[in-house]
Structure formats: C-alpha cells, structure tokens
Design an enzyme around this catalytic site. Structure first.
Site, PDB file in Angstrom:
ATOM      1  N   ASP A 111       6.755   2.800  -0.351  1.00 45.66           N
ATOM      2  CA  ASP A 111       6.823   1.817   0.718  1.00 45.66           C
ATOM      3  C   ASP A 111       8.151   1.958   1.474  1.00 45.66           C
ATOM      4  O   ASP A 111       9.204   2.143   0.860  1.00 45.66           O
ATOM      5  CB  ASP A 111       6.747   0.426   0.052  1.00 45.66           C
ATOM      6  N   ASP A 137       1.546   2.483  -5.590  1.00 52.22           N
ATOM      7  CA  ASP A 137       2.383   2.132  -4.454  1.00 52.22           C
ATOM      8  C   ASP A 137       3.719   1.629  -5.002  1.00 52.22           C
ATOM      9  O   ASP A 137       3.758   0.682  -5.797  1.00 52.22           O
ATOM     10  CB  ASP A 137       1.674   1.011  -3.678  1.00 52.22           C
ATOM     11  N   GLU A 144       6.354   6.227   3.262  1.00 50.33           N
ATOM     12  CA  GLU A 144       6.051   5.545   4.529  1.00 50.33           C
ATOM     13  C   GLU A 144       7.331   5.509   5.354  1.00 50.33           C
ATOM     14  O   GLU A 144       8.312   4.906   4.950  1.00 50.33           O
ATOM     15  CB  GLU A 144       5.569   4.117   4.254  1.00 50.33           C
ATOM     16  N   HIS A 191      -3.653  -0.465   5.522  1.00 48.07           N
ATOM     17  CA  HIS A 191      -3.780  -1.923   5.400  1.00 48.07           C
ATOM     18  C   HIS A 191      -2.890  -2.679   6.384  1.00 48.07           C
ATOM     19  O   HIS A 191      -2.912  -3.909   6.404  1.00 48.07           O
ATOM     20  CB  HIS A 191      -3.415  -2.322   3.968  1.00 48.07           C
ATOM     21  N   ASP A 192      -2.081  -1.975   7.163  1.00 47.22           N
ATOM     22  CA  ASP A 192      -1.205  -2.626   8.140  1.00 47.22           C
ATOM     23  C   ASP A 192      -1.697  -2.410   9.571  1.00 47.22           C
ATOM     24  O   ASP A 192      -1.082  -2.916  10.513  1.00 47.22           O
ATOM     25  CB  ASP A 192       0.216  -2.044   8.061  1.00 47.22           C
TER      26      ASP A 192
HETATM   27  C1  GLC Z   1       5.107  -1.682   4.214  1.00 53.32           C
HETATM   28  C2  GLC Z   1       3.756  -2.115   3.730  1.00 53.32           C
HETATM   29  C3  GLC Z   1       3.473  -3.483   4.251  1.00 53.32           C
HETATM   30  C4  GLC Z   1       4.535  -4.419   3.695  1.00 53.32           C
HETATM   31  C5  GLC Z   1       5.942  -3.925   4.053  1.00 53.32           C
HETATM   32  C6  GLC Z   1       6.971  -4.642   3.249  1.00 53.32           C
HETATM   33  O1  GLC Z   1       5.142  -1.544   5.590  1.00 53.32           O
HETATM   34  O2  GLC Z   1       2.785  -1.186   4.106  1.00 53.32           O
HETATM   35  O3  GLC Z   1       2.195  -3.935   3.932  1.00 53.32           O
HETATM   36  O4  GLC Z   1       4.353  -5.709   4.206  1.00 53.32           O
HETATM   37  O5  GLC Z   1       6.092  -2.570   3.764  1.00 53.32           O
HETATM   38  O6  GLC Z   1       6.865  -4.297   1.896  1.00 53.32           O
END
Ligand code: GLC
Ligand code: CA
Length: 535
Positions: A199, A99, A240, A314-315
């Site tokens: 990310d 990641d 993402e 995980h979110d």
């Molecule tokens: C992404 C991750 C999340 C994190 C955010 C800031 O959305 O999936 O878990 O808190 O980025 O890094």
C-alpha cells in the site's frame, strides 16, 4: 526448479473480501466465502489472488487501518480460515498475495495506544510527533489523503497522518519500526503467502518536517532494505505508487530484483481529471494522450523494468462506466478494454467483477459509506458546491463504485449474501452476473478467460516489443508486439461508431475478435481484434 519470474506470465485477480462472497449471512464477505469461489477463479484461469486487507481492524478505512498485523479480523473469519485459503488455493495452482499497509496503522493498534499515552513509551517513537498544538485541527481540514497533524491533549503533542486521523503514520526513520515490520512479513511468508502488494509505497520515506510526504530521500534505500530482508524470490511484490514516473519505476522494478517486481503507476488513470483539479473534477478522456502514455510506459520499461496492467481496483470507478459505454455497447466496450490491456507487456490485474463488465452504481448521496467520499461531500458542501455537482463527482469517482457486492447470479442480492449487504448491490445484477456469463461464448467473462489462456500459450505476450500504430487517429487504439519469432497485432475501435480499419493484418491469424470472425475493413462499435503471426 521453480521459475522466479512466474509472475511475468501470470494474471492476478484482486479480491476485495468485504464485497466478494458472504458465507454466514451477516452481509459482509469473508474468507470462507473466498474459499467457496476458488473453483470459479480456477475456471477463469488466474494464477494469484491479491487479497485486500483481512487483518484485525476497526474498519474505519475498510481494513486499510490495521490494529493487529498478525491476526484476521473476526469479520472475515479466523487465522485458520486464512491458512485454509492459502492451502486450498495452492491445490488449484493459485497463490495468495497479501496487502501490506506499512505506511500507517490504525489508531487502535497497541503501538499507537501506548505511543499516545506518554512521551516515555517505548512505542512513542514508532509514530511521527511534533510539539505544537496545531490550530488547523478544527475539523475543517480535509481528513483523507491530504496529510495533517492531530493533537493529543494528554501529551501536548500532535501526530502526523497522511490519510485519515484514525490512521497515524509510522515513523520509518526509526529502524525498530522497520525491523518489526520485516519480521511480520517473514512470519506471513512462512505461512505460505506467495507475494505482497504494498500500500502507498511511495509514502514510506516521508519526512513531513523537510516537506516530503512522498518520494522522500530515503525511500528507495528503505525499499531495498525491506526487499533484502523480506522479499526473497519467487515472491511477487507490487507497490502502489501514485507518484511513480518511468524513471522511478525503473528503480522500483529493477530487473536485478533489488526492490520490487513491479509497481502500480496511475498516469493513464489521471488523464480524465480536470487540469489542476482534484480527482473529483471530471474531464473527458483524451484518447490520443492515453495512447501516448501507454506507449511510453510500454517502450521505456521494456527490458529494464516490468509493467503492471490494470484498469480497476477497489479505489477506482468501473472501467466500463468510465471509458466504455454503460448502455447499448456495454459488453462490446468491456471486451474492447479487455483486449486492449491484455495484449500489452506486463502483468495484468483483474479486479473482482471486471471480468463481468460490472458498472458503477448510482447511489443517493446519503448511501455513500467510503471515508474519502464522505470527506469530499463534507468539504465540497462547505465550499458551496450544489448537491447535484457533488453527486456527479461521486458517481464518476467514488471508491464505493467498485465496492458494491460481486454479482454472482440473478437471485436476491446477486447471490452475494443471504442477509443485508453492507453496501447495496447494483440494480443491474439480474442482467450482469457470473452465472449468466460462464459458458456464453460472447460474454465478457469468456473474453477474459480466452485472453488469460492466450497469454499463457504464446511467449510474445511476455516478450514482444511494443509499437504504437496510427498515433494520430483518436478513434482507434492499435499496436503491435514483436519478437524474432512472433508478432501480435491489436486493433481497437475506441468509439461507438463504425470506423474504417486502416491497419492491415496480412499474413496474420485472428486469435480473438469481439464480433466473432468478422475481418471486414470496417470496425464495428468498440470492436477489438487480436491477431498473431508465428509458429
Ligand atoms: C491505498 C489503498 C486505499 C487506502 C489508502 C490508505 O491507496 O488502496 O484503499 O484507503 O491506501 O491506506
Ligand atoms: Ca460474512
């Protein structure tokens, strides 16, 4: 010759290391724990593991706040453990996807510690600064995801952060920052990493001075530069991108390989949010809208991009608790949602525990740990929301729902740890756990295992063109996939009632039915059937 597009046939499994398996009894999952479960993942049949961040970090945002990109946090083990994970996974034909959190660092990263000390620091320009002391930094502003400035009195400047004030944003306009990051990525690739999840990639080209926090004017230029510098085939890359539209996804996932392999887009997961509200403002899922959204992504990216397919990470809350049924039809609905997703075109992702149909956990307000949830509780209390309303939002959407420990067996703490888990185990672990499901033919686990195997057997899963069937029927989600040689038909009852099946499957063979070989004209609650035609 290695197939550069191996990831089109692959299923990727996300491990959230903190909650996966704890090897030393400190209550926190770790890398030796992940290694100990590789055979389990091999049994499931997955091709790659996306590992949420294990880099050095103060863990303010559970590792999405990195203080050293080139080392492993002692919480999770050592760099040698990660090398061993890469090697052990490789012997089982599994690749490791790291990641990459490139939008921001931790405020404890040496670059930032130097940057905030002096305007003359060589690292000052690694971050984004403005001169004025903002009055809004009085603790009332949202502290996660909203974007704000934090004042540093020593140098009378404020730095920009998109997430929490402990995650200062990197200045991507500075070419030194970009080169430094590409170097780091190449270093990981040389250790045998098989790909990367990026990310919040849509934030990388931000320019808060010009009003861009996402989709800045240089975004795709930066992604192309990074791809050329650090993402040679056959690496897989997935960005993402909460803001991705189909048009943008075509650029990110351009088949010419100039940007990324694919993106996570979230349009389907934003449908059950009250209009104009925040993620915490819940609304029922309009099933017909869900069908339209999928149909658009499936048809418009076909041949000119590539989809990722996912319900959870995980979110996000657990999909069974969200769009399935947590009660009587828990397993039936979990399997229906599995078939529905895995029949589509794209690379499927499974989040740890999804293969067991794990559910949201009902926490007390005081038990939540996630920064984003804590920020919501604080700001909503200040706005006068009742605790009951706040709890309802947290129960429906808190990121802690997905972060409870993996449920391995019926022993204490679900076999996750011999110590005290960092986040409580879901109370239902005696009923829902891996040991109970492996080998039980009608379990959620076995359903996913079959789906993964089927995807590898028949090319139509990769290539077939998608057509939505019965678009107006809001109880049913049905579609077909076709190539010249093969066809698939997926029929899913999206309700807890029996319904008529209006879609004939003449001349096709049932590959998988969630109520066994049932072929009657009535679909049972949450029943799903997957048919195929071809040699
Ligand atoms: C992404 C991750 C999340 C994190 C955010 C800031 O959305 O999936 O878990 O808190 O980025 O890094
Ligand atoms: Ca541990």
């Amino acid at each position: 010759m290695e197939n550069n597009n191996w990831w089109k046939r692959a299923v990727i499994y996300q491990v959230y290391p903190r909650s996966f398996a704890d090897s030393n009894g400190d209550g926190i999952g770790d890398l030796p724990g992940v290694i100990s479960k590789l055979d389990y993942l091999k049994t499931l049949g997955i091709d790659a593991i996306w590992l949420s961040p294990v880099y050095r970090s103060p863990q303010y945002d559970n590792g999405y706040d990195i203080s050293d990109y080139r080392d492993v946090d002692p919480l999770f083990g050592t760099l040698a453990d990660l090398d061993r994970l890469i090697a052990e996974a490789k012997t089982r034909g599994i690749r490791i996807i790291l990641d990459l959190v490139l939008n921001h660092t931790s405020d404890e990263h040496p670059w930032f510690l130097s940057a905030k000390q002096s305007r003359e620091s060589p690292y000052h320009d690694y971050y984004i600064w403005r001169d004025a002391a903002p009055d809004e930094a009085d603790g009332q502003a949202a502290d996660f995801g909203a974007g704000a400035w934090q004042y540093v009195p020593e140098i009378r400047q404020s730095y920009y952060y998109q997430f929490s004030h402990r995650q200062p944003d990197l200045n991507w306009a500075n070419p030194k920052v970009r080169q430094e990051l590409y170097d780091m990525i190449r270093w990981w690739t040389s250790r045998g990493v098989g790909g990367y999840r990026l990310d919040v990639v849509d934030h990388l080209g931000k320019d808060p001075f010009a009003g861009y926090t996402i989709n800045g004017p240089h975004l795709h230029e930066f992604v192309r530069e990074m791809s050329a510098a650090a993402f040679p085939a056959p690496l897989v890359t997935v960005g993402e991108a909460w803001s991705a539209t189909i048009e943008r996804a075509k650029r990110y996932a351009n088949p010419d390989g100039s940007e990324l392999s694919m993106v996570f887009q979230f349009e389907h997961l934003l449908l059950d949010k009250a209009e104009g509200g925040e993620k915490w403002d819940l609304a029922p899922l309009p099933v017909n809208k869900l069908k339209q959204v999928f149909a658009r992504w499936q048809t418009l990216l076909h041949g000119c991009g590539w989809n990722s397919l996912f319900w959870e990470n995980h979110d996000l809350p657990r999909i069974v608790s969200r769009w399935g049924d947590e009660g009587e039809f828990r397993e039936a609905s979990a399997k229906m949602l599995a078939v529905l997703l895995f029949g589509m075109e794209g690379t499927p992702y499974l989040y740890e525990g999804q293969e067991l149909g794990m559910t949201n956990r009902r926490f007390a307000l005081d038990d939540y740990q996630d920064v984003e949830t804590l920020d919501m509780i604080r700001t909503r209390r200040a706005k006068g929301y009742s605790d009951a309303e706040i709890l309802r939002s947290a129960y429906g959407r808190s990121r802690d729902n997905a972060r409870t420990p993996m449920q391995w067996d019926a022993s204490e703490n679900a076999g996750f740890t011999t110590g005290t888990p960092w986040l409580p185990v879901n109370d239902n672990y005696k009923e829902i756990n891996a040991a109970e499901q492996i080998g039980r033919g009608d379990s959620v686990f076995e359903c996913y295992r079959k789906l993964i195997a089927l995807r590898k057997t028949y090319p139509v899963f990769e290539e077939g063109a998608f057509t939505l069937l019965e678009p107006e029927n809001d109880a049913l989600f049905a579609y077909k996939r076709e190539t010249e040689a093969e066809a698939l038909l997926v029929v899913c009852n999206f309700t807890s009632k029996e319904i008529e099946n209006p879609v004939p499957a003449e001349g096709m063979t049932l590959l998988l039915g969630t109520y066994g070989d049932d072929q009657s004209e009535t679909l049972r609650p949450y029943e799903a059937r997957l048919y195929r035609k071809g040699d």
